[in-house]
Motif scaffolding. Sequence first.
Motif, PDB file in Angstrom:
ATOM      1  N   GLU A  14      44.513 -43.041 -27.975  1.00  0.00           N
ATOM      2  CA  GLU A  14      44.004 -44.028 -27.025  1.00  0.00           C
ATOM      3  C   GLU A  14      44.660 -43.945 -25.652  1.00  0.00           C
ATOM      4  O   GLU A  14      44.012 -44.178 -24.645  1.00  0.00           O
ATOM      5  CB  GLU A  14      44.169 -45.438 -27.591  1.00  0.00           C
ATOM      6  CG  GLU A  14      43.279 -45.707 -28.776  1.00  0.00           C
ATOM      7  CD  GLU A  14      43.471 -47.091 -29.350  1.00  0.00           C
ATOM      8  OE1 GLU A  14      44.179 -47.909 -28.725  1.00  0.00           O
ATOM      9  OE2 GLU A  14      42.913 -47.352 -30.420  1.00  0.00           O
ATOM     10  N   SER A  15      45.928 -43.622 -25.602  1.00  0.00           N
ATOM     11  CA  SER A  15      46.658 -43.615 -24.334  1.00  0.00           C
ATOM     12  C   SER A  15      46.583 -42.267 -23.610  1.00  0.00           C
ATOM     13  O   SER A  15      47.241 -42.089 -22.586  1.00  0.00           O
ATOM     14  CB  SER A  15      48.120 -43.977 -24.582  1.00  0.00           C
ATOM     15  OG  SER A  15      48.707 -43.012 -25.446  1.00  0.00           O
ATOM     16  N   ASP A  16      45.796 -41.318 -24.108  1.00  0.00           N
ATOM     17  CA  ASP A  16      45.755 -39.984 -23.514  1.00  0.00           C
ATOM     18  C   ASP A  16      44.319 -39.466 -23.498  1.00  0.00           C
ATOM     19  O   ASP A  16      43.752 -39.177 -24.550  1.00  0.00           O
ATOM     20  CB  ASP A  16      46.664 -39.046 -24.312  1.00  0.00           C
ATOM     21  CG  ASP A  16      46.914 -37.734 -23.611  1.00  0.00           C
ATOM     22  OD1 ASP A  16      46.076 -37.291 -22.808  1.00  0.00           O
ATOM     23  OD2 ASP A  16      47.975 -37.133 -23.878  1.00  0.00           O
ATOM     24  N   GLU A  17      43.750 -39.326 -22.322  1.00  0.00           N
ATOM     25  CA  GLU A  17      42.366 -38.874 -22.230  1.00  0.00           C
ATOM     26  C   GLU A  17      42.230 -37.354 -22.276  1.00  0.00           C
ATOM     27  O   GLU A  17      41.113 -36.835 -22.334  1.00  0.00           O
ATOM     28  CB  GLU A  17      41.704 -39.413 -20.960  1.00  0.00           C
ATOM     29  CG  GLU A  17      42.359 -38.951 -19.676  1.00  0.00           C
ATOM     30  CD  GLU A  17      41.739 -39.579 -18.445  1.00  0.00           C
ATOM     31  OE1 GLU A  17      40.708 -39.055 -17.988  1.00  0.00           O
ATOM     32  OE2 GLU A  17      42.292 -40.583 -17.975  1.00  0.00           O
TER      33      GLU A  17
END
Length: 80
Positions: A14-17
């Motif tokens: 979720e915190s890394d695209e």
Amino acid sequence: MKIEFPKEYFVEIESDEYREGRISVNKLNDGFMAEIDIVQIETRKIWKHVKSIFGRETAHDALEDASYYLGKFLRGESVN
């Protein structure tokens, strides 16, 4: 019905695209193993190798244990 290996599973971070978790489960002569990596989404190249686990009785066991270790890694906990 023959199940083919290796099987790959991808987990969104979720915190890394740009990166995601990848678990590769493979069959060995004496059971199953899993490789746990963080890979780049576009190229699937390994950004960070997290852990290898061996000696699981079933593919499900290997996937379940690998998921546990991936979760620990993503929470910043030790995976030794």
